[in-house]
Design an enzyme around this catalytic site. Sequence first.
Site, PDB file in Angstrom:
ATOM      1  N   LEU A   1       5.959   0.123   1.601  1.00 21.10           N
ATOM      2  CA  LEU A   1       7.386   0.525  -0.171  1.00 21.10           C
ATOM      3  C   LEU A   1       6.926  -0.516  -0.766  1.00 21.10           C
ATOM      4  CD1 LEU A   1      10.168   0.897   1.856  1.00 21.10           C
ATOM      5  CD2 LEU A   1       9.428   2.372   0.329  1.00 21.10           C
ATOM      6  N   ASP A   2       7.084  -0.321  -2.279  1.00 17.95           N
ATOM      7  CA  ASP A   2       7.354  -2.105  -2.963  1.00 17.95           C
ATOM      8  C   ASP A   2       8.196  -2.737  -2.635  1.00 17.95           C
ATOM      9  OD1 ASP A   2       4.844   0.007  -3.820  1.00 17.95           O
ATOM     10  OD2 ASP A   2       7.093   0.244  -5.452  1.00 17.95           O
ATOM     11  N   VAL A   3       8.277  -3.846  -2.772  1.00 16.17           N
ATOM     12  CA  VAL A   3       9.038  -5.433  -2.195  1.00 16.17           C
ATOM     13  C   VAL A   3      10.436  -5.672  -3.278  1.00 16.17           C
ATOM     14  CG1 VAL A   3       8.866  -6.809  -4.379  1.00 16.17           C
ATOM     15  CG2 VAL A   3       8.965  -7.564  -2.465  1.00 16.17           C
TER      16      VAL A   3
END
Length: 231
Positions: A100-102
């Site tokens: 997942l993105d930050v």
Amino acid sequence: MRLDKYLCSCTDLTRSMAKKALRDQLVTCDGVVVKDPGFKVSEDTLVTLEGRPLGPVATRYLMLHKPVDFLCSNVDELYPSILNLVDLPKRETLRIAGRLDVDTTGLVLLSEDGQWCHQITAPRRQCAKRYRVWLADPVPESAVAQFEQGVQLHSEDGLTLPAVLERVAEREALLTIQEGKYHQVKRMFAAIGNKVTALHREAIGGIELDPALAPGEWRVLTEAEVRSVGG
Ligand code: URA
């Protein structure tokens, strides 16, 4: 396997710490103190460290509720790795099955079982992932059909695979996709002229994020959850 290597494989000890434990006579094999790091251990050898019996670490399967500002990476970079949240020995051996993105929150699955992780991430498996999406602009009814038919992502060949969009509020939707392209959800909404303001993964295949887990918390998967992958 050599005794020093065996000690490292089932504890948090480094090779030099294992050798020191051996020198300090803290290790027994079948009831006898052994100081030789090269001593050969078989599957049947009963090894103890400070009187505690050791055994091979079983393959682990975990779910984590990823908070924002943590990285789905095995190492710390600009932000800390999500592995910092998993207070287990040998956590660096865990693989992250689908990043997942930050700034994205929600369900992340982790395991040492590479084949199991592959079933989640391999494009040809088309494992479904459900996201709750918050948007800058209202989601038009027409978006449901657009995502069903596939949209053209910037600098990608071909359309996205059919995706299921369910509008739950004017600027909130559930989106289920079967791919895992870079920034896929954000790019899909960008392709129809909208902007994702927050993103949360609720499910991967048949595994739902446990509502009892607060951001940053994790738990071991049940056997049924583990078996549901690739079934
Ligand atoms: N799609 C995105 O754009 N970001 C994620 O973190 C996951 C899916």
